[in-house]
Design a protein around this motif. Structure first.
Motif, PDB file in Angstrom:
ATOM      1  N   ASN A  94       0.741  -1.508   0.138  1.00 41.16           N
ATOM      2  CA  ASN A  94       0.146  -0.284   0.215  1.00 41.16           C
ATOM      3  C   ASN A  94       1.109   1.243   0.486  1.00 41.16           C
ATOM      4  O   ASN A  94       0.584   1.798  -0.557  1.00 41.16           O
ATOM      5  CB  ASN A  94      -0.982  -0.077   1.573  1.00 41.16           C
ATOM      6  N   GLN A  95       1.966   1.371   0.651  1.00 42.26           N
ATOM      7  CA  GLN A  95       2.764   2.694   0.674  1.00 42.26           C
ATOM      8  C   GLN A  95       3.545   2.577  -0.139  1.00 42.26           C
ATOM      9  O   GLN A  95       3.458   4.220  -0.795  1.00 42.26           O
ATOM     10  CB  GLN A  95       3.694   2.187   1.840  1.00 42.26           C
ATOM     11  N   ARG A  96       3.963   1.512  -1.540  1.00 43.89           N
ATOM     12  CA  ARG A  96       4.556   1.914  -2.788  1.00 43.89           C
ATOM     13  C   ARG A  96       3.499   2.723  -3.613  1.00 43.89           C
ATOM     14  O   ARG A  96       3.686   2.540  -3.878  1.00 43.89           O
ATOM     15  CB  ARG A  96       5.065   0.669  -2.950  1.00 43.89           C
ATOM     16  N   ALA A  97       2.611   1.804  -3.286  1.00 42.87           N
ATOM     17  CA  ALA A  97       1.195   2.311  -4.238  1.00 42.87           C
ATOM     18  C   ALA A  97       1.211   3.669  -3.859  1.00 42.87           C
ATOM     19  O   ALA A  97       1.111   4.748  -5.037  1.00 42.87           O
ATOM     20  CB  ALA A  97      -0.216   0.958  -4.147  1.00 42.87           C
ATOM     21  N   ARG A  99       2.950   5.985  -2.562  1.00 41.80           N
ATOM     22  CA  ARG A  99       4.397   6.766  -3.149  1.00 41.80           C
ATOM     23  C   ARG A  99       4.243   6.395  -4.316  1.00 41.80           C
ATOM     24  O   ARG A  99       4.544   7.705  -5.772  1.00 41.80           O
ATOM     25  CB  ARG A  99       5.435   6.033  -2.559  1.00 41.80           C
ATOM     26  N   GLY A 100       3.304   5.944  -5.400  1.00 40.12           N
ATOM     27  CA  GLY A 100       3.723   5.743  -6.962  1.00 40.12           C
ATOM     28  C   GLY A 100       3.112   6.152  -7.736  1.00 40.12           C
ATOM     29  O   GLY A 100       2.394   6.452  -8.920  1.00 40.12           O
ATOM     30  N   GLY A 101       1.638   7.108  -6.957  1.00 38.15           N
ATOM     31  CA  GLY A 101       0.667   7.238  -7.400  1.00 38.15           C
ATOM     32  C   GLY A 101      -0.720   6.185  -8.446  1.00 38.15           C
ATOM     33  O   GLY A 101      -1.118   6.429  -8.899  1.00 38.15           O
ATOM     34  N   ARG A 102      -0.774   5.065  -7.540  1.00 37.72           N
ATOM     35  CA  ARG A 102      -1.268   3.690  -8.470  1.00 37.72           C
ATOM     36  C   ARG A 102      -1.706   3.354  -7.247  1.00 37.72           C
ATOM     37  O   ARG A 102      -2.109   3.800  -6.432  1.00 37.72           O
ATOM     38  CB  ARG A 102      -0.321   2.723  -8.651  1.00 37.72           C
ATOM     39  N   PRO A 103      -3.481   2.951  -7.850  1.00 35.59           N
ATOM     40  CA  PRO A 103      -4.818   2.007  -7.198  1.00 35.59           C
ATOM     41  C   PRO A 103      -3.565   0.987  -5.994  1.00 35.59           C
ATOM     42  O   PRO A 103      -2.765   0.049  -6.305  1.00 35.59           O
ATOM     43  CB  PRO A 103      -5.318   1.722  -7.737  1.00 35.59           C
ATOM     44  N   LEU A 104      -4.490   0.842  -4.893  1.00 30.24           N
ATOM     45  CA  LEU A 104      -3.831  -0.175  -3.858  1.00 30.24           C
ATOM     46  C   LEU A 104      -4.279  -1.256  -4.648  1.00 30.24           C
ATOM     47  O   LEU A 104      -5.050  -1.304  -5.196  1.00 30.24           O
ATOM     48  CB  LEU A 104      -4.811   0.196  -2.559  1.00 30.24           C
ATOM     49  N   PRO A 105      -3.331  -2.223  -3.942  1.00 27.25           N
ATOM     50  CA  PRO A 105      -3.772  -3.941  -4.486  1.00 27.25           C
ATOM     51  C   PRO A 105      -4.701  -4.592  -3.859  1.00 27.25           C
ATOM     52  O   PRO A 105      -4.898  -4.382  -2.502  1.00 27.25           O
ATOM     53  CB  PRO A 105      -2.519  -4.032  -4.476  1.00 27.25           C
ATOM     54  N   HIS A 106      -4.957  -5.483  -4.705  1.00 27.17           N
ATOM     55  CA  HIS A 106      -6.144  -6.558  -4.265  1.00 27.17           C
ATOM     56  C   HIS A 106      -5.175  -6.752  -2.918  1.00 27.17           C
ATOM     57  O   HIS A 106      -3.899  -7.947  -3.613  1.00 27.17           O
ATOM     58  CB  HIS A 106      -6.785  -7.303  -5.420  1.00 27.17           C
ATOM     59  N   THR A 107      -5.310  -8.180  -2.126  1.00 22.12           N
ATOM     60  CA  THR A 107      -5.221  -8.797  -1.694  1.00 22.12           C
ATOM     61  C   THR A 107      -5.827  -9.760  -1.289  1.00 22.12           C
ATOM     62  O   THR A 107      -7.333  -9.670  -1.116  1.00 22.12           O
ATOM     63  CB  THR A 107      -4.870  -8.673  -0.363  1.00 22.12           C
TER      64      THR A 107
END
Length: 133
Positions: A94-97, A99-107
């Motif tokens: 989530n932090q990396r997403a 920081r990169g302006g991407r949507p939060l990943p699914h888990t």
């Protein structure tokens, strides 16, 4: 400028116990409110993992012996351990997403956690019904 102030200005930054991961320098620093919300979610996952591990100990120590006691306890303990590790991995993702302006990943952790607790609930229900007088 006073002496105390100039001495403070020259003081080197405190060394960290562990260096910050390289990904913390990637992208743009997100709004601190999102970072703190992500941290609160991480801590909630850890509380859930701790509750599962405590439940495993409670099943082992407090319930009378029955056929599937070890299975229920083991499932709870394993789920708690996996959830605590998964919580950190999710926090980092989530932090990396952010920081990169991407949507939060699914888990898939939510499905796995729900399925594990449902299985434990069904086994507990069956044991309760079978052992009822």
């Amino acid at each position: 400028m006073s002496r105390a102030r100039s001495a403070r200005a020259r003081r080197p930054a405190r060394a960290r116990l562990l260096p910050a991961p390289a990904w913390t320098e990637e992208g743009v620093e997100p709004d601190y409110r999102f970072t703190l919300a992500n941290e609160r979610t991480f801590l909630a996952w850890l509380r859930t993992a701790l509750a599962m591990m405590a439940g495993a100990l409670a099943v082992t120590q407090l319930l009378p012996p029955f056929a599937l006691r070890g299975l229920i306890s083991s499932l709870l303990a394993a789920a708690g351990c996996l959830l605590s590790a998964g919580a950190y991995l999710r926090w980092v993702a989530n932090q990396r997403a952010m920081r990169g302006g991407r949507p939060l990943p699914h888990t898939p952790a939510l499905l796995v956690l729900s399925a594990t607790l449902s299985l434990i609930g069904v086994v507990s229900l069956v044991v309760t019904l079978v052992s009822a007088p």
